[in-house]
Motif scaffolding. Structure first.
Motif, PDB file in Angstrom:
ATOM      1  N   ILE A 152       0.858  -1.178   0.000  1.00  0.00           N
ATOM      2  CA  ILE A 152       0.000   0.000   0.000  1.00  0.00           C
ATOM      3  C   ILE A 152       0.900   1.235   0.000  1.00  0.00           C
ATOM      4  O   ILE A 152       1.859   1.315   0.770  1.00  0.00           O
ATOM      5  N   PHE A 153       0.608   2.174  -0.890  1.00  0.00           N
ATOM      6  CA  PHE A 153       1.345   3.440  -0.954  1.00  0.00           C
ATOM      7  C   PHE A 153       1.054   4.218   0.327  1.00  0.00           C
ATOM      8  O   PHE A 153      -0.095   4.375   0.727  1.00  0.00           O
ATOM      9  N   VAL A 154       2.108   4.742   0.982  1.00  0.00           N
ATOM     10  CA  VAL A 154       1.909   5.433   2.258  1.00  0.00           C
ATOM     11  C   VAL A 154       2.620   6.788   2.262  1.00  0.00           C
ATOM     12  O   VAL A 154       3.761   6.920   1.819  1.00  0.00           O
ATOM     13  N   ALA A 155       1.893   7.791   2.741  1.00  0.00           N
ATOM     14  CA  ALA A 155       2.392   9.165   2.790  1.00  0.00           C
ATOM     15  C   ALA A 155       2.172   9.735   4.180  1.00  0.00           C
ATOM     16  O   ALA A 155       1.350   9.230   4.966  1.00  0.00           O
ATOM     17  N   THR A 156       2.902  10.785   4.495  1.00  0.00           N
ATOM     18  CA  THR A 156       2.679  11.478   5.767  1.00  0.00           C
ATOM     19  C   THR A 156       3.108  12.926   5.630  1.00  0.00           C
ATOM     20  O   THR A 156       3.699  13.333   4.620  1.00  0.00           O
ATOM     21  N   SER A 157       2.816  13.718   6.658  1.00  0.00           N
ATOM     22  CA  SER A 157       3.176  15.136   6.688  1.00  0.00           C
ATOM     23  C   SER A 157       3.797  15.454   8.037  1.00  0.00           C
ATOM     24  O   SER A 157       3.298  15.014   9.077  1.00  0.00           O
ATOM     25  N   THR A 158       4.876  16.208   8.020  1.00  0.00           N
ATOM     26  CA  THR A 158       5.597  16.530   9.248  1.00  0.00           C
ATOM     27  C   THR A 158       5.971  18.006   9.284  1.00  0.00           C
ATOM     28  O   THR A 158       6.089  18.655   8.234  1.00  0.00           O
ATOM     29  N   ASN A 159       6.173  18.529  10.495  1.00  0.00           N
ATOM     30  CA  ASN A 159       6.656  19.906  10.604  1.00  0.00           C
ATOM     31  C   ASN A 159       8.177  19.965  10.527  1.00  0.00           C
ATOM     32  O   ASN A 159       8.767  21.049  10.589  1.00  0.00           O
ATOM     33  N   GLY A 160       8.826  18.810  10.403  1.00  0.00           N
ATOM     34  CA  GLY A 160      10.250  18.762  10.119  1.00  0.00           C
ATOM     35  C   GLY A 160      11.199  18.870  11.285  1.00  0.00           C
ATOM     36  O   GLY A 160      12.422  18.913  11.089  1.00  0.00           O
ATOM     37  N   HIS A 161      10.688  18.868  12.508  1.00  0.00           N
ATOM     38  CA  HIS A 161      11.562  19.053  13.672  1.00  0.00           C
ATOM     39  C   HIS A 161      12.196  17.761  14.189  1.00  0.00           C
ATOM     40  O   HIS A 161      13.048  17.808  15.079  1.00  0.00           O
ATOM     41  N   TYR A 162      11.785  16.627  13.627  1.00  0.00           N
ATOM     42  CA  TYR A 162      12.292  15.347  14.144  1.00  0.00           C
ATOM     43  C   TYR A 162      13.016  14.540  13.066  1.00  0.00           C
ATOM     44  O   TYR A 162      13.087  13.319  13.146  1.00  0.00           O
ATOM     45  N   LEU A 163      13.590  15.244  12.107  1.00  0.00           N
ATOM     46  CA  LEU A 163      14.363  14.579  11.068  1.00  0.00           C
ATOM     47  C   LEU A 163      15.826  14.476  11.509  1.00  0.00           C
ATOM     48  O   LEU A 163      16.746  14.972  10.849  1.00  0.00           O
ATOM     49  N   ASN A 164      16.033  13.804  12.643  1.00  0.00           N
ATOM     50  CA  ASN A 164      17.384  13.572  13.141  1.00  0.00           C
ATOM     51  C   ASN A 164      17.982  12.354  12.443  1.00  0.00           C
ATOM     52  O   ASN A 164      17.326  11.698  11.639  1.00  0.00           O
ATOM     53  N   ASP A 165      19.231  12.042  12.760  1.00  0.00           N
ATOM     54  CA  ASP A 165      19.925  10.941  12.069  1.00  0.00           C
ATOM     55  C   ASP A 165      19.173   9.620  12.186  1.00  0.00           C
ATOM     56  O   ASP A 165      18.998   8.903  11.193  1.00  0.00           O
ATOM     57  N   ARG A 166      18.727   9.290  13.379  1.00  0.00           N
ATOM     58  CA  ARG A 166      18.053   8.010  13.577  1.00  0.00           C
ATOM     59  C   ARG A 166      16.734   7.948  12.827  1.00  0.00           C
ATOM     60  O   ARG A 166      16.438   6.971  12.126  1.00  0.00           O
ATOM     61  N   ASN A 167      15.931   8.997  12.965  1.00  0.00           N
ATOM     62  CA  ASN A 167      14.634   9.000  12.294  1.00  0.00           C
ATOM     63  C   ASN A 167      14.766   8.989  10.779  1.00  0.00           C
ATOM     64  O   ASN A 167      14.001   8.312  10.081  1.00  0.00           O
ATOM     65  N   VAL A 168      15.735   9.726  10.263  1.00  0.00           N
ATOM     66  CA  VAL A 168      15.946   9.752   8.819  1.00  0.00           C
ATOM     67  C   VAL A 168      16.300   8.364   8.298  1.00  0.00           C
ATOM     68  O   VAL A 168      15.751   7.893   7.292  1.00  0.00           O
ATOM     69  N   ASP A 169      17.197   7.683   8.974  1.00  0.00           N
ATOM     70  CA  ASP A 169      17.572   6.325   8.563  1.00  0.00           C
ATOM     71  C   ASP A 169      16.376   5.380   8.613  1.00  0.00           C
ATOM     72  O   ASP A 169      16.155   4.573   7.702  1.00  0.00           O
ATOM     73  N   GLU A 170      15.580   5.482   9.689  1.00  0.00           N
ATOM     74  CA  GLU A 170      14.425   4.601   9.842  1.00  0.00           C
ATOM     75  C   GLU A 170      13.352   4.904   8.795  1.00  0.00           C
ATOM     76  O   GLU A 170      12.683   3.992   8.294  1.00  0.00           O
ATOM     77  N   ILE A 171      13.176   6.178   8.481  1.00  0.00           N
ATOM     78  CA  ILE A 171      12.189   6.569   7.469  1.00  0.00           C
ATOM     79  C   ILE A 171      12.553   5.978   6.113  1.00  0.00           C
ATOM     80  O   ILE A 171      11.703   5.411   5.414  1.00  0.00           O
ATOM     81  N   ILE A 172      13.804   6.087   5.741  1.00  0.00           N
ATOM     82  CA  ILE A 172      14.242   5.545   4.446  1.00  0.00           C
ATOM     83  C   ILE A 172      14.115   4.026   4.421  1.00  0.00           C
ATOM     84  O   ILE A 172      13.608   3.441   3.453  1.00  0.00           O
ATOM     85  N   LYS A 173      14.517   3.362   5.495  1.00  0.00           N
ATOM     86  CA  LYS A 173      14.426   1.904   5.558  1.00  0.00           C
ATOM     87  C   LYS A 173      12.977   1.417   5.586  1.00  0.00           C
ATOM     88  O   LYS A 173      12.674   0.323   5.116  1.00  0.00           O
ATOM     89  N   SER A 174      12.085   2.238   6.117  1.00  0.00           N
ATOM     90  CA  SER A 174      10.681   1.826   6.250  1.00  0.00           C
ATOM     91  C   SER A 174       9.982   1.712   4.909  1.00  0.00           C
ATOM     92  O   SER A 174       8.979   1.017   4.776  1.00  0.00           O
ATOM     93  N   GLY A 175      10.480   2.431   3.905  1.00  0.00           N
ATOM     94  CA  GLY A 175       9.839   2.419   2.593  1.00  0.00           C
ATOM     95  C   GLY A 175       8.771   3.481   2.421  1.00  0.00           C
ATOM     96  O   GLY A 175       7.989   3.426   1.458  1.00  0.00           O
ATOM     97  N   LEU A 176       8.714   4.444   3.333  1.00  0.00           N
ATOM     98  CA  LEU A 176       7.749   5.538   3.208  1.00  0.00           C
ATOM     99  C   LEU A 176       7.824   6.130   1.808  1.00  0.00           C
ATOM    100  O   LEU A 176       8.887   6.504   1.333  1.00  0.00           O
ATOM    101  N   ASN A 177       6.672   6.231   1.146  1.00  0.00           N
ATOM    102  CA  ASN A 177       6.657   6.680  -0.244  1.00  0.00           C
ATOM    103  C   ASN A 177       6.722   8.188  -0.408  1.00  0.00           C
ATOM    104  O   ASN A 177       7.400   8.692  -1.303  1.00  0.00           O
ATOM    105  N   HIS A 178       5.997   8.911   0.436  1.00  0.00           N
ATOM    106  CA  HIS A 178       5.811  10.351   0.218  1.00  0.00           C
ATOM    107  C   HIS A 178       5.867  11.074   1.565  1.00  0.00           C
ATOM    108  O   HIS A 178       5.123  10.733   2.484  1.00  0.00           O
ATOM    109  N   LEU A 179       6.746  12.057   1.654  1.00  0.00           N
ATOM    110  CA  LEU A 179       6.890  12.828   2.886  1.00  0.00           C
ATOM    111  C   LEU A 179       6.715  14.311   2.580  1.00  0.00           C
ATOM    112  O   LEU A 179       7.475  14.889   1.803  1.00  0.00           O
TER     113      LEU A 179
END
Length: 331
Positions: A119-146
């Protein structure tokens, strides 16, 4: 844009395509005869990971602490229960409603569970939690659209709406995410930088275009601002007519630019689920005033076609402006 649409295409299978056709046909017929006909199940949905947020944006019910319903985080197990009910026919999932989704510790797990079901998955963020760990996890998770919201190119302008926000943190997070994608040669997530145009920041539109180009995001979008009190909050409405969803009448009042037509594709094709399982017709029902059921207690088929949902759709076809949540909708 090709990788983006290719990812959407990969969410399709025969059942989902047939369901999509049923839903769209029923919507067309409903508009034609002005009677709600419901066939198939929703092919899109929004699920709310949390109502918590670090910011205090003045036109957001979460930021204003004005939500009348309980606050909370959706547990991963609850998400799994809901996803099981939706996934056979679901093609597109937005992991966002109110709140900052990355504040839910199970967010990337939810993304992984969704992607496993293709299933294609998207989300919206205010951008304050794009730290190293979260960025790596987001990419590995397969999130399609941010979607990353950034409504100013200097701190003074930015924080006028994004109260408690820090522009440098957001800018650094974008840079970190773009660099991490390149490092692992990932096409996901598709990064959309979003700029809500308001009176105090409309002079920075060109600067935002330049920032977006330099930052390496995939696209930049300009969104019109929504206000809840036209008289008291009219100062937020931009002067640029092309970037405003409101216009001032001869008597000095603000009204929607778009005419409210007696139709709504959203309530035939999608639904919104709060963190505690409540089902509401669309994202404008912030307080779940039009709850039609709870997916933790009832099957999707009963909720989707029940009397309350049908009555709401009938009202939309008859006199949509009679629904308060529809009066401020740009569809």
């Amino acid at each position: 844009m090709f990788p983006y649409y290719f990812q959407l295409f990969t969410s399709l299978n025969l059942r989902r395509v047939l369901n999509f056709v049923l839903v769209e046909t029923s919507y067309f017929l409903s508009r034609l005869i002005r009677i709600p006909i419901i066939a198939g199940n929703p092919w899109a949905a929004s699920i709310e990971p949390t109502t918590s947020c670090n910011l205090r944006c003045p036109e957001c019910p979460t930021g204003m602490l004005s939500l009348s319903r309980p606050n909370g985080n959706m547990h991963v197990d609850v998400f799994g229960t809901i996803l099981d009910k939706l996934s056979p026919d679901l093609m597109y999932l937005t992991l966002y409603f109110q709140g900052e989704p990355l504040l839910n510790p199970g967010f990337t797990k939810m993304v992984q569970m969704t992607r496993k079901r293709r299933i294609f998955v998207a989300t919206s963020t205010n951008g304050h939690y794009l730290n190293d760990r979260n960025v790596d996890e987001i990419i590995k998770s397969g999130l399609n659209h941010l979607v990353i919201s950034m409504d100013g190119t200097d701190q003074k302008t930015y924080e006028k709406y994004r109260v408690r926000g820090d522009l440098q943190t957001v800018s650094d997070g974008i840079e970190r995410l773009v660099a991490a994608k390149k490092a692992v040669k990932s096409s996901t997530p598709f990064i959309e930088l979003q700029f809500i145009v308001m009176r105090h920041n409309e002079h920075q539109i060109q600067q935002m275009r330049e920032f977006a180009k330099q930052s390496g995001v995939d696209t930049l979008s300009f969104k019109t601002a929504q206000v809840y009190n036209f008289d008291a909050e009219s100062a937020i409405i931009p002067t640029l007519k092309s970037k405003s969803r409101y216009r001032k009448t001869s008597d000095g009042n603000w009204v929607m630019v778009n005419k409210i037509r007696n139709r709504c594709h959203r309530i035939w094709s999608s639904l919104v689920i709060t963190w505690d399982g409540k089902v509401v017709p669309c994202c404008y029902d912030k307080n779940a005033d039009h709850q039609t059921g709870n997916l933790l207690d009832e099957p999707l088929s009963e909720i989707w076609k029940n009397q309350k949902y049908t009555a709401f759709r009938r009202q939309v076809l008859k006199n949509r402006s009679a629904n308060e949540i529809c009066r401020n909708c740009g569809e």
